[in-house]
Scaffold this active site. Structure first.
Site, PDB file in Angstrom:
ATOM      1  N   ARG A  36       3.048   9.746 -32.346  1.00  0.00           N
ATOM      2  CA  ARG A  36       4.084  10.612 -31.728  1.00  0.00           C
ATOM      3  C   ARG A  36       5.436  10.361 -32.511  1.00  0.00           C
ATOM      4  NH1 ARG A  36      -0.189  13.467 -30.057  1.00  0.00           N
ATOM      5  NH2 ARG A  36      -1.328  12.072 -28.297  1.00  0.00           N
ATOM      6  N   ASN A  86      -0.456   1.199 -27.656  1.00  0.00           N
ATOM      7  CA  ASN A  86      -1.740   1.294 -28.193  1.00  0.00           C
ATOM      8  C   ASN A  86      -2.269   0.154 -29.227  1.00  0.00           C
ATOM      9  OD1 ASN A  86      -2.606   3.357 -26.248  1.00  0.00           O
ATOM     10  ND2 ASN A  86      -2.174   4.921 -27.802  1.00  0.00           N
ATOM     11  N   LYS A 109      -0.096  -1.690 -21.919  1.00  0.00           N
ATOM     12  CA  LYS A 109      -0.998  -0.675 -21.620  1.00  0.00           C
ATOM     13  C   LYS A 109      -2.123  -0.981 -21.125  1.00  0.00           C
ATOM     14  CE  LYS A 109      -2.135   3.799 -23.057  1.00  0.00           C
ATOM     15  NZ  LYS A 109      -1.878   5.023 -24.312  1.00  0.00           N
ATOM     16  N   GLU A 125      -6.278   5.457 -20.818  1.00  0.00           N
ATOM     17  CA  GLU A 125      -6.557   6.161 -22.059  1.00  0.00           C
ATOM     18  C   GLU A 125      -7.389   5.272 -23.282  1.00  0.00           C
ATOM     19  OE1 GLU A 125      -2.697   7.873 -23.602  1.00  0.00           O
ATOM     20  OE2 GLU A 125      -3.053   9.665 -22.454  1.00  0.00           O
ATOM     21  N   ARG A 144       2.897  -1.411 -17.864  1.00  0.00           N
ATOM     22  CA  ARG A 144       2.840   0.190 -17.696  1.00  0.00           C
ATOM     23  C   ARG A 144       2.149   0.585 -16.699  1.00  0.00           C
ATOM     24  NH1 ARG A 144       1.827   3.423 -21.968  1.00  0.00           N
ATOM     25  NH2 ARG A 144       3.634   4.666 -22.053  1.00  0.00           N
ATOM     26  N   LYS A 202       6.661   5.760 -16.041  1.00  0.00           N
ATOM     27  CA  LYS A 202       7.209   6.795 -16.820  1.00  0.00           C
ATOM     28  C   LYS A 202       8.114   7.860 -15.797  1.00  0.00           C
ATOM     29  CE  LYS A 202       3.763   7.541 -20.369  1.00  0.00           C
ATOM     30  NZ  LYS A 202       3.112   8.607 -21.081  1.00  0.00           N
ATOM     31  N   ASP A 209       3.518  13.238 -17.853  1.00  0.00           N
ATOM     32  CA  ASP A 209       3.700  12.648 -19.106  1.00  0.00           C
ATOM     33  C   ASP A 209       4.943  13.320 -20.081  1.00  0.00           C
ATOM     34  OD1 ASP A 209       3.051  11.243 -21.281  1.00  0.00           O
ATOM     35  OD2 ASP A 209       1.171  11.982 -21.879  1.00  0.00           O
ATOM     36  N   GLU A 248       7.938  14.145 -27.815  1.00  0.00           N
ATOM     37  CA  GLU A 248       6.498  14.357 -28.069  1.00  0.00           C
ATOM     38  C   GLU A 248       6.126  15.848 -27.407  1.00  0.00           C
ATOM     39  OE1 GLU A 248       3.803  11.875 -26.261  1.00  0.00           O
ATOM     40  OE2 GLU A 248       2.112  13.055 -26.558  1.00  0.00           O
ATOM     41  N   TRP A 289      -8.431  16.070 -19.411  1.00  0.00           N
ATOM     42  CA  TRP A 289      -7.194  15.359 -19.224  1.00  0.00           C
ATOM     43  C   TRP A 289      -6.170  15.505 -18.098  1.00  0.00           C
ATOM     44  CZ3 TRP A 289      -6.005  11.800 -22.929  1.00  0.00           C
ATOM     45  CH2 TRP A 289      -6.536  11.624 -24.134  1.00  0.00           C
TER      46      TRP A 289
HETATM   47  C1  GCV Z   1       0.928   5.672 -26.805  1.00  0.00           C
HETATM   48  C2  GCV Z   1       0.698   9.933 -23.875  1.00  0.00           C
HETATM   49  C3  GCV Z   1       0.854  10.290 -25.571  1.00  0.00           C
HETATM   50  C4  GCV Z   1       0.125   8.901 -26.164  1.00  0.00           C
HETATM   51  C5  GCV Z   1       0.844   7.786 -25.753  1.00  0.00           C
HETATM   52  C6  GCV Z   1       0.655   7.847 -24.017  1.00  0.00           C
HETATM   53  C7  GCV Z   1       1.187   6.544 -23.627  1.00  0.00           C
HETATM   54  O1  GCV Z   1      -0.469  10.325 -23.611  1.00  0.00           O
HETATM   55  O2  GCV Z   1       0.292  11.526 -26.026  1.00  0.00           O
HETATM   56  O3  GCV Z   1       0.046   9.320 -27.621  1.00  0.00           O
HETATM   57  O4  GCV Z   1       0.223   6.575 -26.235  1.00  0.00           O
HETATM   58  O5  GCV Z   1       1.123   8.873 -23.742  1.00  0.00           O
HETATM   59  O6  GCV Z   1       2.607   6.704 -23.149  1.00  0.00           O
HETATM   60  O7  GCV Z   1       0.543   5.714 -23.392  1.00  0.00           O
END
Ligand code: GCV
Length: 651
Positions: free
Chosen positions: A142, A184, A263, A267, A300, A341, A346, A374, A513
């Site tokens: 991103r 990630n 994290k 995901e 997170r 967050k 998101d 993003e 999603w």
């Molecule tokens: C780093 C969203 C973004 C992902 C990101 C994720 C997160 O889903 O699209 O790219 O991954 O948030 O915050 O972990």
């Protein structure tokens, strides 16, 4: 540093300070940084650093006291001299930058004594930077500002001067921590924790002189993928010992290391759920390893099922973080910080404040915002997020006289918008987002528009009023303009799947999603009420649970986040939902066109390269805004069959 934009620290901003006699009292590495800054400014503008005697500016630490990292400082002007008194090296550096911000004002007239103390302990940027180029996400996940500042093609970059210059910009807006790799954590990046910690240490060495601590994202599966253990179960002694050894190695390489960002179970990332353990078990494992060294784990809360069946109307992604984490309040170690967050989904252009932020009375929390844009134009659109972040930070989860989010949060974190672009942030005006984040993290109740004044004043030190007015005209309302031409009334996620740029109304509608709008021929929106919907509204305390539960009291801008309503539903503005959809899309495009026109009129008032870059980006913004308008309006006209009351062109 040739060709790199100076951001909000152009040499000219130091003219008032650099023309003075400056006395610096104190010692330590950060005082050395202060001395270098002052000496460079004096060399350029004719002032001098004096050892005693008359001075215009005194920058001092308390006599004889041990100097730590303390951040507080005081500025006053009495008897013809300006004094900055700090409790520690960082404070002195921040005090210096406060003098730069004040400009001539710091040296004229009286300046009543003012104490500056950050409201949050840690003000961090999370870089989603990969060490190796990821086949899908590239170098920076991103990232819309070129490549990574830290990594290139599989190893640490050796552009240390650039990293140092970055640290300087960050210190000047109060940021004191940087996490240098993506949450990630892929195979190559996992090794930063052990075999490749030397590369992280080299980066930390460049950030340190500006008071910035280095943090690292780690994979929860590290004992397996790096240590060869058969398990990463947080309750296994062998796993605990592995982390203790790994952390020891990190602190040998980086004695002031800040800690980990994790994290987990999100995901596709590994986490404690694999072993039937809770997220408190997971976070406490790492917190335990870091505790002897004073480190912190930022864990997170972005945990949800990304393989949902779209047919299933009972699962609601918005509920997930609260459902997972609220029951764990009180179970986290003192040096585990739950990083939440700001909204439940998101980083959409409009979301309610996450209910998790109101559910953690016994857990340290950090609010995570996203500077990288993003879902808000990807640094191709002007979208200054100061007002949005300020709304979040001023929100009172318990209503009435309860504390604001900004008062309760220990830390503030932003996903960085910086890369190796000559303008740092891709879109030159997105620098304002980074600066605003730092300043709001320091003082969450600050007026964002005054922060923008500061950014303008620093970035364009001798700007005529016409330029400052023009910049305000372009930036002040840009978030609301973006909201107008994109997703209506809090509905979110009408973007192209995958890369998330540009409209695709149904792009995520039949996907796993968990991001749906449920538009049909009669209406649109997600029923998240307790009475008939997913029950998400009940995750809030009163009064918000009631405010959001009822269509009558739910704020218009969040209506479709909480309710499924007919197109004919009348908003507080007196318009129907469908007419609001049409009107705001037309208005949004007109506002983007107007901003482009204002920008064109500012040519000649700044470096041509900066003006041209923004002018080019405005062409894309207007094109994209028209695309949003036409796709959204056509979609809703075709679904609803309701014509626009003003008969404008819809396809
Ligand atoms: C780093 C969203 C973004 C992902 C990101 C994720 C997160 O889903 O699209 O790219 O991954 O948030 O915050 O972990």
């Amino acid at each position: 540093m040739n060709g790199i934009d100076p951001g909000w620290l152009p040499p000219e901003a130091f003219r008032p300070l650099g023309a003075r006699r400056v006395l610096i009292a104190g010692s330590g590495p950060l005082v050395d940084t202060v001395r270098r800054e002052v000496s460079d400014a004096c060399a350029r503008f004719g002032g001098e650093i004096v050892r005693d005697g008359p001075y215009d500016l005194l920058l001092r630490l308390p006599d004889g006291e041990p100097v730590g990292d303390e951040e507080e400082f005081t500025v006053a002007r009495e008897g013809g001299a300006t004094t900055v008194t700090a409790l520690g090296g960082r404070g002195l550096l921040y005090g210096l930058f406060q003098v730069v911000r004040l400009g001539e004002e710091a040296f004229s007239g009286a300046l009543p004594r003012e104490v500056h103390r950050p409201a949050t302990a840690l003000r961090m940027l999370d870089h989603w930077d990969n060490v190796a180029v990821h086949p899908v996400m590239g170098q920076v996940e991103r990232g819309y500002a070129g490549g990574s500042l830290f990594w290139r093609d599989g190893r640490a970059r050796e552009d240390f001067a650039r990293i140092r210059a970055y640290a300087r910009l960050l210190a000047a807006c109060g940021i004191n921590a940087v996490c240098v790799n993506n949450v990630n954590v892929h195979a190559v990046e996992a090794e930063l924790l052990t075999d490749r910690i030397g590369e992280v240490a080299a980066i930390a060495a460049e950030l340190r002189p500006y008071g910035i601590r280095t943090h690292l994202s780690v994979t929860f599966a590290a004992p397996v993928v790096l240590g060869g253990l058969s398990t990463a179960d947080p309750l296994q002694e062998a796993v605990r010992q592995w982390w203790a050894r790994a952390v020891h190695g990190v602190y040998e390489a980086i004695p002031d290391f800040g800690g980990f960002v994790v994290k987990a179970d999100s995901e596709g990332r590994p986490g404690p759920f694999t072993y039937g353990r809770s997220h408190a078990d997971g976070a406490n494992l790492l917190a335990g390893a870091l505790a002897p060294y004073g480190g912190t784990v930022h864990w997170r809360a972005f945990v949800y099922d990304h393989r949902q069946d779209w047919r299933d109307r009972t699962t609601d992604r918005a509920r997930a973080a609260y459902d997972h984490f609220a029951p764990l309040d009180g179970e986290f170690a003192g040096n585990a910080v739950l990083q939440v967050k700001h909204g439940p989904m998101d980083f959409q252009v409009r979301e309610p404040v996450s209910p998790v932020l109101g559910a953690l009375s016994r857990t340290r929390s950090a609010v995570e915002v996203q500077a990288t844009q993003e879902y808000t134009g990807q640094q191709r659109h002007v979208c200054w997020l100061g007002p949005m972040w300020s709304e979040v930070l001023r929100f009172r989860p318990e209503g009435g006289a309860g504390p604001t989010v900004g008062e309760s949060a220990r830390d503030l974190v932003a996903v960085s918008n910086v890369g190796d672009d000559p303008f740092w942030t891709g879109h030159p005006l997105a620098q304002a987002n980074l600066y605003t984040f730092g300043r709001l993290a320091w003082r969450p109740d600050a007026d964002p528009y005054r922060v923008l004044d500061e950014w303008i004043g620093l970035t364009f030190p001798s700007a005529p009023e016409r330029l400052a007015d023009g910049l305000h005209a372009v930036l002040d309302g840009s978030w609301r303009t973006y909201e107008k031409y994109t997703a209506p009334l809090g509905v979110g996620f009408m973007v192209q799947p995958g890369h998330h740029y540009g409209p695709s109304v149904d792009g995520y509608e039949y996907s796993p999603w968990g991001t749906y709008h449920f538009a049909d021929r009669d209406g649109v929106g997600v029923d998240r009420t307790a009475a008939t919907g997913t029950g998400y509204a009940a995750q809030y305390a009163k009064p918000w649970a009631e405010v959001y539960e009822s269509v009558a009291s739910c704020p218009d801008e969040l209506l479709l986040f909480f309710h499924h309503v007919p197109y004919g539903h009348v908003l507080r503005s007196g318009k129907t939902v469908i007419q609001h959809i049409y009107d705001t899309r037309f208005e949004g495009v007109e506002e983007a066109e107007e901003a482009r026109r204002v920008w064109a009129g500012l040519a000649g008032l700044m470096a041509p390269a900066r003006h041209e870059r923004v002018a080019e980006l405005f062409e894309e913004q207007v094109r994209s805004a028209r695309e949003w308008r036409d796709q959204l309006n056509s979609y809703f006209l075709r679904k609803s069959g309701v014509p626009d009351a003003h008969g404008r062109t819809i396809y």
